[in-house]
Design a protein around this motif. Structure first.
Motif, mmCIF file in Angstrom:
data_model
loop_
_atom_site.group_PDB
_atom_site.id
_atom_site.type_symbol
_atom_site.label_atom_id
_atom_site.label_comp_id
_atom_site.label_asym_id
_atom_site.label_seq_id
_atom_site.Cartn_x
_atom_site.Cartn_y
_atom_site.Cartn_z
ATOM 1 N N LYS A 36 0.841 -1.187 0.000
ATOM 2 C CA LYS A 36 0.000 0.000 0.000
ATOM 3 C C LYS A 36 0.879 1.241 0.000
ATOM 4 O O LYS A 36 1.849 1.326 0.754
ATOM 5 C CB LYS A 36 -0.919 0.017 1.223
ATOM 6 C CG LYS A 36 -1.967 -1.088 1.240
ATOM 7 C CD LYS A 36 -2.888 -0.926 2.439
ATOM 8 C CE LYS A 36 -3.987 -1.971 2.448
ATOM 9 N NZ LYS A 36 -4.913 -1.799 3.590
ATOM 10 N N ARG A 37 0.532 2.185 -0.878
ATOM 11 C CA ARG A 37 1.300 3.423 -0.964
ATOM 12 C C ARG A 37 0.362 4.614 -1.174
ATOM 13 O O ARG A 37 -0.693 4.483 -1.804
ATOM 14 C CB ARG A 37 2.291 3.376 -2.139
ATOM 15 C CG ARG A 37 3.387 2.320 -1.996
ATOM 16 C CD ARG A 37 4.358 2.686 -0.896
ATOM 17 N NE ARG A 37 5.471 1.744 -0.835
ATOM 18 C CZ ARG A 37 5.495 0.656 -0.084
ATOM 19 N NH1 ARG A 37 4.440 0.366 0.680
ATOM 20 N NH2 ARG A 37 6.548 -0.137 -0.082
ATOM 21 N N GLU A 79 -2.403 -0.638 -9.418
ATOM 22 C CA GLU A 79 -2.977 -1.962 -9.131
ATOM 23 C C GLU A 79 -2.397 -3.027 -10.045
ATOM 24 O O GLU A 79 -2.200 -4.177 -9.620
ATOM 25 C CB GLU A 79 -4.499 -1.906 -9.270
ATOM 26 C CG GLU A 79 -5.194 -1.133 -8.156
ATOM 27 C CD GLU A 79 -6.705 -1.097 -8.337
ATOM 28 O OE1 GLU A 79 -7.189 -1.704 -9.320
ATOM 29 O OE2 GLU A 79 -7.372 -0.462 -7.511
ATOM 30 N N ARG A 80 -2.130 -2.650 -11.310
ATOM 31 C CA ARG A 80 -1.570 -3.623 -12.246
ATOM 32 C C ARG A 80 -0.142 -4.014 -11.863
ATOM 33 O O ARG A 80 0.369 -5.038 -12.320
ATOM 34 C CB ARG A 80 -1.601 -3.063 -13.669
ATOM 35 C CG ARG A 80 -3.004 -2.825 -14.194
ATOM 36 C CD ARG A 80 -3.017 -2.745 -15.712
ATOM 37 N NE ARG A 80 -2.372 -1.553 -16.216
ATOM 38 C CZ ARG A 80 -3.011 -0.411 -16.455
ATOM 39 N NH1 ARG A 80 -4.318 -0.322 -16.211
ATOM 40 N NH2 ARG A 80 -2.361 0.632 -16.926
ATOM 41 N N TYR A 81 0.515 -3.178 -11.074
ATOM 42 C CA TYR A 81 1.868 -3.482 -10.603
ATOM 43 C C TYR A 81 1.870 -3.995 -9.159
ATOM 44 O O TYR A 81 2.927 -4.075 -8.526
ATOM 45 C CB TYR A 81 2.737 -2.228 -10.699
ATOM 46 C CG TYR A 81 3.139 -1.876 -12.110
ATOM 47 C CD1 TYR A 81 4.352 -2.308 -12.647
ATOM 48 C CD2 TYR A 81 2.300 -1.115 -12.923
ATOM 49 C CE1 TYR A 81 4.726 -1.977 -13.950
ATOM 50 C CE2 TYR A 81 2.666 -0.785 -14.236
ATOM 51 C CZ TYR A 81 3.879 -1.217 -14.738
ATOM 52 O OH TYR A 81 4.237 -0.904 -16.019
ATOM 53 N N GLY A 82 0.692 -4.315 -8.648
ATOM 54 C CA GLY A 82 0.610 -4.870 -7.295
ATOM 55 C C GLY A 82 0.716 -3.853 -6.194
ATOM 56 O O GLY A 82 1.130 -4.179 -5.077
ATOM 57 N N ASP A 125 11.682 -0.671 -4.831
ATOM 58 C CA ASP A 125 10.353 -0.051 -4.868
ATOM 59 C C ASP A 125 10.386 1.283 -5.613
ATOM 60 O O ASP A 125 9.416 1.651 -6.296
ATOM 61 C CB ASP A 125 9.845 0.176 -3.435
ATOM 62 C CG ASP A 125 9.497 -1.138 -2.750
ATOM 63 O OD1 ASP A 125 9.276 -2.136 -3.468
ATOM 64 O OD2 ASP A 125 9.465 -1.157 -1.504
ATOM 65 N N GLY A 126 11.503 2.016 -5.505
ATOM 66 C CA GLY A 126 11.642 3.264 -6.254
ATOM 67 C C GLY A 126 11.648 3.026 -7.757
ATOM 68 O O GLY A 126 11.048 3.789 -8.521
ATOM 69 N N GLU A 127 12.315 1.970 -8.200
ATOM 70 C CA GLU A 127 12.296 1.618 -9.619
ATOM 71 C C GLU A 127 10.886 1.263 -10.082
ATOM 72 O O GLU A 127 10.488 1.569 -11.212
ATOM 73 C CB GLU A 127 13.251 0.437 -9.869
ATOM 74 C CG GLU A 127 14.710 0.743 -9.613
ATOM 75 C CD GLU A 127 15.244 1.812 -10.542
ATOM 76 O OE1 GLU A 127 14.765 1.890 -11.689
ATOM 77 O OE2 GLU A 127 16.139 2.578 -10.129
ATOM 78 N N LEU A 128 10.114 0.609 -9.201
ATOM 79 C CA LEU A 128 8.730 0.269 -9.528
ATOM 80 C C LEU A 128 7.894 1.536 -9.692
ATOM 81 O O LEU A 128 7.047 1.629 -10.596
ATOM 82 C CB LEU A 128 8.145 -0.621 -8.423
ATOM 83 C CG LEU A 128 6.750 -1.214 -8.682
ATOM 84 C CD1 LEU A 128 6.759 -2.085 -9.939
ATOM 85 C CD2 LEU A 128 6.286 -2.024 -7.479
#
Length: 472
Positions: A4-5, A199-202, A104-107
């Motif tokens: 969650k972010r 959401e598509r990236y989880g 997570d930053g790359e995501l």
């Protein structure tokens, strides 16, 4: 497990030089500048010509000179109704959970990259001329700078014009109260779009506010306390992200102050150079006038000589009593005419030379006079620009000093506590207003709560349907 972010979406300061990294602010890592992504970098003045020149031409037809628009860019820049452009900043999470350089930053970079590529497709009335994804600060984030405009306008003024309100209205966002403007509605809608991509990236959007079923008084209060704790934790996350953006803007303001100081020095230097050129032009004008006075007697002498030799009959010699006509012609008339012809030719050549020289000086005088007037205009404009730069510098310096003073006197923790307290007071006021409109009976309350929940779900479903339609 789904993470969650939070999502941060806010209006930016619009420092194009900072976005391009024309200078390096305090919060920027110079070793990571090369990782920034440039999606768009157009000249704003050229964008205005492309968007509005045809409309300006149509508007000016039949208008008096003093009512025509000569430069639409300058008209908007000097006006107070609209801004030249607007900037929005979008960020996922904060430096604690989506930091630059981490997995997570790359995501976050991937999500923001996918989000921005369809931005103009979703928002055709927002012309993006500058767009950067920064990876050289604490958290990856997007700067999107755009010119909002409307076409086919039937009201007063040009039929294609700058208008944030009308541009967003054409996208389906109707303004409400001062806390629910078209811009706020649009930013919230863009957050929804960004959340769907996340959401598509989880990644699940961790947003404020939840809905609970009706409980007895004890359990209700217990649940409310737990909700408040979770809300405060989420609010801390949100405020941390917002604080990063605000800190970046303060750093930009400080950098802008330095840039303005340099621009002011350059403007003062150019003003002195313009004054020197104007002084030089004035001296050349005086020299031309003196040269003209020197040439005038020569021209007067030429005029007198021409008038003198125009009287040929007074110069012809008398013929002898027994002199033949042919002898008179060959011995007296012909030599005299040859001498006159040569003299006139010489004088004509001299007149032509003097006339050409005079025309040359006249042309140079006119050019210097025009240059002098232009230089004087440049001096005035430069001085006016210096005054504006001084005012901007003082305004930015006041903002920076106040920020530093508040941080120094109160401390970061006290400021965050004050912000959270204000948020809680606002929530309490909203809760009070909500309770005032809530029915008194328990059955009526349950019915009222269900209707509000149904309205919320219906609106959310409509928003998602509308977003999917805009992506096609």
């Amino acid at each position: 497990m789904t993470m969650k972010r939070t999502i941060s979406g806010m209006v930016g300061a619009g420092s194009l030089a900072h976005n391009r990294r024309d200078f390096i602010a305090e919060n920027v890592d110079p070793n990571r500048v090369h990782l920034n992504i440039c999606y768009q970098n157009e000249n704003l003045k050229e964008v205005y010509k492309e968007l509005f020149d045809d409309s300006v031409e149509r508007y000016n037809v039949g208008k008096r000179k003093d009512r025509q628009i000569t430069n639409y860019y300058e008209k908007i820049r000097q006006g107070k109704q609209e801004k030249l452009f607007h900037e929005v900043i979008f960020q996922i999470g904060n430096c604690e959970d989506m930091a630059v350089g981490t997995q997570d930053g790359e995501l976050a970079v991937k999500v923001l990259d996918e989000y921005v590529k369809d931005f103009e497709k979703r928002n055709p009335t927002l012309h993006v001329f500058s767009c950067y994804l920064h990876q050289d600060e604490a958290t990856p984030h997007l700067h999107i700078d755009f010119v909002p405009y409307v076409t086919g306008w039937k009201g007063k003024g040009m039929d294609t014009r700058v208008s944030l309100k009308q541009a967003l209205k054409s996208l389906g966002f109707q303004g409400g109260n001062k806390h629910d403007t078209e811009l706020n509605q649009w930013i919230n809608n863009e957050k929804e779009v960004l959340a769907e991509i996340m959401e598509r990236y989880g990644i699940e959007w961790e947003r404020k506010g939840t809905h609970e079923e009706h409980l007895d008084v004890y359990n209700y209060k217990k649940k409310e306390r737990a909700k408040e704790v979770r809300a405060l934790e989420r609010e801390k996350e949100f405020l941390t992200a917002e604080n990063e953006v605000l800190s970046a803007q303060i750093a930009k303001s400080k950098a802008d102050i330095n840039v303005l100081e340099q621009e002011k020095k350059q403007a003062v230097k150019e003003k002195k150079q313009a004054e020197q050129r104007a002084e030089k032009a004035e001296k050349e004008l005086q020299s031309i006038e003196e040269r003209q006075k020197q040439l005038q007697p020569i021209m007067n002498q030429v005029d007198r000589e021409l008038k003198k030799f125009g009287k040929v009959d007074l110069l012809l010699p008398e013929a002898g009593s027994l002199e033949r006509a042919s002898t008179y012609r060959d011995k007296k008339i012909k030599p005299l005419f040859i001498k006159m012809k040569n003299y006139v030719a010489t004088m004509a050549a001299k007149v032509l030379e003097v006339t050409e020289e005079l025309e040359k000086w006249k042309n140079k005088y006119q050019r210097l006079k025009i240059d002098y007037n232009n230089l004087q205009k440049d001096v005035d404009e430069t001085w006016e620009y210096c005054n504006r730069l001084s005012a901007d510098k003082e305004r930015l310096q006041i903002i920076s000093d106040r920020y530093d003073r508040v941080m120094r006197v109160l401390g970061k923790s006290i400021i965050e506590a004050a912000v959270q307290k204000d948020i809680q007071m606002e929530k309490a006021l909203e809760e009070k207003q909500r309770r005032e409109h809530m029915p008194q009976g328990i059955h009526d309350r349950l019915k009222w709560s269900k209707e509000r929940n149904d309205e919320y779900n219906m609106q959310r479903k409509k928003n998602r349907t509308k977003n999917r339609g805009m992506e096609i």
